[in-house]
Design a protein around this motif. Structure first.
Motif, PDB file in Angstrom:
ATOM      1  N   SER A  69       9.766  -6.891  14.483  1.00 33.58           N
ATOM      2  CA  SER A  69      10.048  -7.416  13.150  1.00 33.58           C
ATOM      3  C   SER A  69       9.032  -6.907  12.131  1.00 33.58           C
ATOM      4  O   SER A  69       9.392  -6.587  10.985  1.00 33.58           O
ATOM      5  CB  SER A  69      10.048  -8.943  13.188  1.00 33.58           C
ATOM      6  N   ARG A  70       7.769  -6.818  12.549  1.00 32.13           N
ATOM      7  CA  ARG A  70       6.758  -6.287  11.625  1.00 32.13           C
ATOM      8  C   ARG A  70       7.013  -4.823  11.297  1.00 32.13           C
ATOM      9  O   ARG A  70       6.805  -4.382  10.158  1.00 32.13           O
ATOM     10  CB  ARG A  70       5.370  -6.457  12.231  1.00 32.13           C
ATOM     11  N   ARG A  88       8.183  -9.893  17.678  1.00 37.67           N
ATOM     12  CA  ARG A  88       7.505  -9.951  16.381  1.00 37.67           C
ATOM     13  C   ARG A  88       6.945  -8.583  15.993  1.00 37.67           C
ATOM     14  O   ARG A  88       6.906  -8.237  14.805  1.00 37.67           O
ATOM     15  CB  ARG A  88       6.384 -10.992  16.427  1.00 37.67           C
TER      16      ARG A  88
END
Length: 702
Positions: free
Chosen positions: A26-27, A23
């Protein structure tokens, strides 16, 4: 919770942390795409007439240019992270043909644990075992098996990197010291780690972390042009920011993987594993002692012991004989050793021994006149005797440079050769004027003035002297590429710790280290770690462990403050002489990697860069007092061999030793220290008189 429930709990925790790492990735991607999304909104609004006007036009241009720059920068960072070569541990690959029994044991262990078997096995000169992912394209993944029914696109068949199991790296001392059952028990939790490693999310998170670490190393490489420096600064900032964001999640992920593997391995040889962990600590202690006390003196003489793993067995057997805490360990030697799982243990031992010499000392990759193997039976004559005589020759050359008289006044003819009496008379301090210790403002020239008189110009230690050199000068000094001999030194694990004597069986032994502790698979440090295999990685400032010239002047002066003025001058001269010899020998020791095929078993040189050797230097630079003590000890040993019939020997735990009538001598170190620190030769003369050593007789030097 134990059993399957505990395994699932640990694996689930590791997967959740792996998703947290992904994540973060992804950020970062979303942040990089945010300016592009704003630019698209502005462009669409302008084309539809909703965002019209000069101000909107200017904003569209600014945001579009910003989005393009951010996308280019993000693409560059992503490319470096994906393509940078992660760090790989230097190892010796064990082919299945050379160890079928070992591969069979590991695969049987994997079947019992219900996990994928490791893709390969490698040995490393370390007392540890772990799994290592080598599926990165830069590491040369193994060729995939081709089938006629494979569906291939224009670029050939597509392969998932996570489909290849990690490599099992085993510490070579384990194979020689442990029995087959003990090795199996120790490897069980390591092999069990292939199960969680096969999960796609965990594999992807680990690849991302390793890529960031490699990108930080690339950004830390020295660049000269301003544009490259700016680009590397931006790359390093972004990579370190992402590493800091992933640090906690990555550490918890690895803890979950380790917990799941340990829980799963409890079903295999759990009781034997508790006993085997004792052997892990014992092997670590013996290996550390063997490297620092036995192997290092040979490496500095240009010789590398070719059977280090055999030597650790001998060292641990000797330790079990001396130390009552280790009683019973040697009784295991009647069982089948784990090295019997190899077809040619001697070949593997030689390859690992050469790799250890390169990692810990920085020796060349090939043997030659200045870098050749030595067997344990040849060690006393080829290493111990030659080391002592080389040091003694250097000591007398420095005394010549200082202008010290070769023979005392009124001495008999023919006694002007290299004698121990010359050293003792020079260091003895009959008056208080010459016993003043050196202070911060006193240098070598002042000490030399004390020796030669105020009207005598001091000798220049760095300039060549016009005085004739003695006949005992070392003819091979210029070709020794690896420095001087070795005195007993502290362990590389704790450079400042002193070692208790091991000759006394009643003396308490230091606690063994705990190499069985879990190895952190993720680097939590923000500092850039240059990967072994990155050719562009900068050489870290390890220092030169064999060059006394790298000793800081302030520390050396503080160390010599407790010695006499003559001793300080002699120590400074020896330090300068060692630095000159090292500087002259360095070009001869540096060799370009050869493209010729090596032996059947050898280090995996293609996986790591050998230009930054030594990667793990064993010892810090010696101080001036340590150098002086080692040279005086060598001169005393030479006099003992030539005048009293002593013999050089190898002590498996303490390295070079002196034998009288087959028994090892003791109490030499305190007598030498008394001479060095206070200028009192009385204890040393009493020791020599007791053993029949005649210091006035010339000795044979190299």
């Amino acid at each position: 919770m134990t059993g399957i429930g505990g395994v699932e709990m640990g694996a689930q925790a590791a997967r959740s942390r792996a998703l947290a790492v992904l994540r973060v990735r992804s950020r970062a991607l979303a942040v990089a795409l945010l300016p592009a999304a704003a630019a698209v909104i502005l462009l669409v609004g302008g084309s539809t007439g909703h965002l019209a006007g000069a101000g909107w036009d200017v904003l569209r241009w600014v945001v579009s240019v910003l989005a393009l720059c951010v996308l280019l920068a993000a693409a560059g960072v992503a490319l470096v992270v994906a393509r940078s070569r992660p760090a790989v541990t230097p190892t010796v690959t064990v082919a299945e043909e050379s160890a079928p029994d070992l591969y069979r044991m590991v695969r049987d262990l994997a079947d019992r644990l219900d996990v994928p078997a490791p893709s390969a096995i490698a040995l490393t000169p370390d007392c540890d075992s772990w799994l290592e992912d080598r599926t990165h394209p830069a590491h040369g993944p193994p060729p995939a098996e081709k089938h006629h029914d494979d569906l291939a696109g224009p670029g050939g068949p597509a392969h998932r990197r996570s489909a290849t199991a990690p490599v099992l790296v085993i510490g070579s001392p384990f194979l020689w010291w442990m029995r087959v059952g003990e090795l199996r028990a120790v490897l069980a939790p390591v092999v069990a780690g292939t199960g969680p490693s096969a999960h796609p999310d965990i594999a992807a998170a680990r690849r991302f972390i390793r890529g960031l670490d490699a990108a930080v190393a690339v950004a830390s490489a020295g660049r000269r042009d301003p544009l490259s420096r700016v680009a590397c600064a931006g790359l390093g900032w972004a990579s370190r920011l992402l590493l800091r964001s992933c640090r906690g999640h990555a550490a918890e992920m690895e803890r979950g993987v380790a917990a799941a593997a340990a829980e799963r391995a409890q079903a295999v040889d759990y009781g034997l594993r508790i006993v085997a962990q004792e052997q892990v600590g014992l092997a670590y202690a013996g290996w550390d002692r063997l490297l620092t006390r036995v192997a290092l003196p040979a490496w500095r003489m240009g010789r590398w012991p070719s059977r280090l793993d055999v030597g650790v067995v001998a060292a641990l057997t000797e330790l079990s004989r001396r130390d009552r805490l280790a009683e019973g360990f040697a009784s295991r030697l009647g069982e089948r050793p784990a090295c019997d799982l190899l077809e040619e243990p001697g070949v593997m031992d030689e390859a690992v021994s050469l790799l250890a010499a390169r990692l810990f000392h920085g020796g060349p990759a090939e043997t030659g006149a200045d870098w050749s193997p030595v067997g344990w039976e040849e060690y006393p004559e080829e290493v111990v005797d030659r080391t002592w005589r080389t040091d003694a020759a250097r000591l007398h050359r420095v005394l010549d440079t200082l202008g010290v008289r070769r023979a005392a006044e009124g001495a008999a003819p023919g006694t002007d050769g290299p004698t121990l009496a010359r050293v003792l008379d020079h260091l003895a301090t009959p008056d208080a004027a010459s016993t003043a210790p050196l202070t911060g403002g006193t240098d070598v020239r002042a000490a030399t003035e004390t020796e030669n008189g105020p009207d005598t110009p001091p000798a220049d230690l760095d300039a060549p002297t016009d005085a004739p050199q003695p006949a005992y000068e070392d003819p091979d000094a210029s070709r020794l590429p690896f420095g001087d001999s070795d005195a007993p030194r502290p362990s590389f694990g704790d450079p400042g710790a002193s070692r208790p004597p091991v000759d006394d069986s009643d003396a308490p032994q230091p606690p063994y280290g705990d190499p069985g502790a879990s190895r952190p698979p993720v680097d939590d440090s923000d500092a850039p770690q240059p990967p072994y295999g990155d050719p562009g990685a900068p050489h870290p400032p390890y220092g030169d462990h064999a060059t006394p010239a790298t000793i800081p002047a302030e520390d050396d002066e503080d160390d010599l403050a407790d010695t006499t003025a003559r001793g300080a001058a002699l120590a400074a001269g020896l330090t300068a002489q060692l630095a000159r010899e090292e500087a002259e020998a360095r070009p001869a020791g540096a060799r370009a990697p050869s493209s010729a095929p090596g032996p059947a078993a050898g280090p995996d040189a293609a996986l790591w860069d050998d230009r930054a050797l030594p990667l793990l230097p064993l010892q810090p630079p010696r101080t001036g007092r340590e150098v002086l003590t080692a040279h005086i000890t060598a001169m005393v040993c030479c006099a003992a061999m030539d005048t009293a019939g002593a013999a050089p020997a190898l002590d498996w735990l303490d390295g070079p030793s002196l034998l009288f009538d087959g028994a090892r001598t003791a109490d030499l170190a305190p007598s030498v220290l008394s001479l060095v620190e206070t200028g009192d030769p009385g204890p040393l003369r009493a020791w020599m008189t007791e053993l029949g050593i005649r210091p006035e007789k010339p000795v044979r030097l190299v």
